[in-house]
Scaffold this motif. Structure first.
Motif, short mmCIF file in Angstrom:
data_model
loop_
_atom_site.label_atom_id
_atom_site.label_comp_id
_atom_site.label_asym_id
_atom_site.label_seq_id
_atom_site.Cartn_x
_atom_site.Cartn_y
_atom_site.Cartn_z
N ILE A 77 13.00 0.47 -0.79
CA ILE A 77 12.59 -0.01 -2.11
C ILE A 77 12.45 1.17 -3.08
O ILE A 77 12.94 1.11 -4.22
N LEU A 78 11.83 2.24 -2.64
CA LEU A 78 11.69 3.41 -3.49
C LEU A 78 13.04 4.04 -3.80
O LEU A 78 13.27 4.52 -4.92
N GLY A 79 13.95 4.02 -2.85
CA GLY A 79 15.30 4.53 -3.09
C GLY A 79 16.02 3.68 -4.13
O GLY A 79 16.69 4.21 -5.03
N LEU A 80 15.88 2.37 -4.02
CA LEU A 80 16.48 1.46 -4.99
C LEU A 80 15.89 1.72 -6.38
O LEU A 80 16.61 1.76 -7.38
N TRP A 81 14.59 1.94 -6.44
CA TRP A 81 13.93 2.24 -7.71
C TRP A 81 14.48 3.54 -8.31
O TRP A 81 14.78 3.61 -9.50
N THR A 82 14.64 4.55 -7.48
CA THR A 82 15.12 5.86 -7.94
C THR A 82 16.51 5.72 -8.55
O THR A 82 16.78 6.26 -9.64
N ASN B 68 0.83 -1.21 0.00
CA ASN B 68 0.00 0.00 0.00
C ASN B 68 0.86 1.25 0.00
O ASN B 68 0.56 2.21 -0.71
N SER B 69 1.93 1.24 0.78
CA SER B 69 2.83 2.40 0.81
C SER B 69 3.50 2.60 -0.54
O SER B 69 3.66 3.73 -1.00
N LEU B 70 3.90 1.49 -1.16
CA LEU B 70 4.54 1.59 -2.47
C LEU B 70 3.56 2.10 -3.52
O LEU B 70 3.92 2.94 -4.36
N ILE B 71 2.34 1.61 -3.48
CA ILE B 71 1.33 2.05 -4.45
C ILE B 71 0.96 3.51 -4.22
O ILE B 71 0.72 4.25 -5.17
N ASP C 168 11.35 -2.47 3.69
CA ASP C 168 11.08 -1.06 3.99
C ASP C 168 10.73 -0.33 2.69
O ASP C 168 11.55 -0.27 1.77
N PRO C 169 9.52 0.23 2.60
CA PRO C 169 9.12 0.91 1.37
C PRO C 169 10.06 2.03 0.96
O PRO C 169 10.29 2.24 -0.23
N ASP C 170 10.62 2.75 1.93
CA ASP C 170 11.55 3.84 1.60
C ASP C 170 12.81 3.29 0.94
O ASP C 170 13.35 3.90 0.01
#
Length: 62
Positions: free
Chosen positions: A48-53, A3-6, A44-46
């Motif tokens: 994962i989002l950092g890795l994506w960035t 949910n946080s990622l979405i 950790d969503p943060d």
């Protein structure tokens, strides 16, 4: 966690889109020296989002 990622990336609600982007993150993490086990343990969503960035930035540089 999903949910946080979405919330951060609404397009990840589509499973095919998320899986394609997940593959990109895994490839980047492996190329950066992380093991597959380490990558798959990230919850950790943060992080994962950092890795994506970073993976996106590296793709844009290529």
């Amino acid at each position: 966690m999903m949910n946080s990622l979405i919330d951060a990336r609404p397009e990840w609600a589509d499973q095919d889109t998320f899986e394609a982007d997940r593959e990109k993150m895994l490839r980047y993490g492996l190329s950066a020296g992380m093991t597959l086990e380490e990558l798959l343990r990230i919850t950790d969503p943060d992080v994962i989002l950092g890795l994506w960035t970073v993976a996106e930035a590296k793709t844009a540089e290529a």
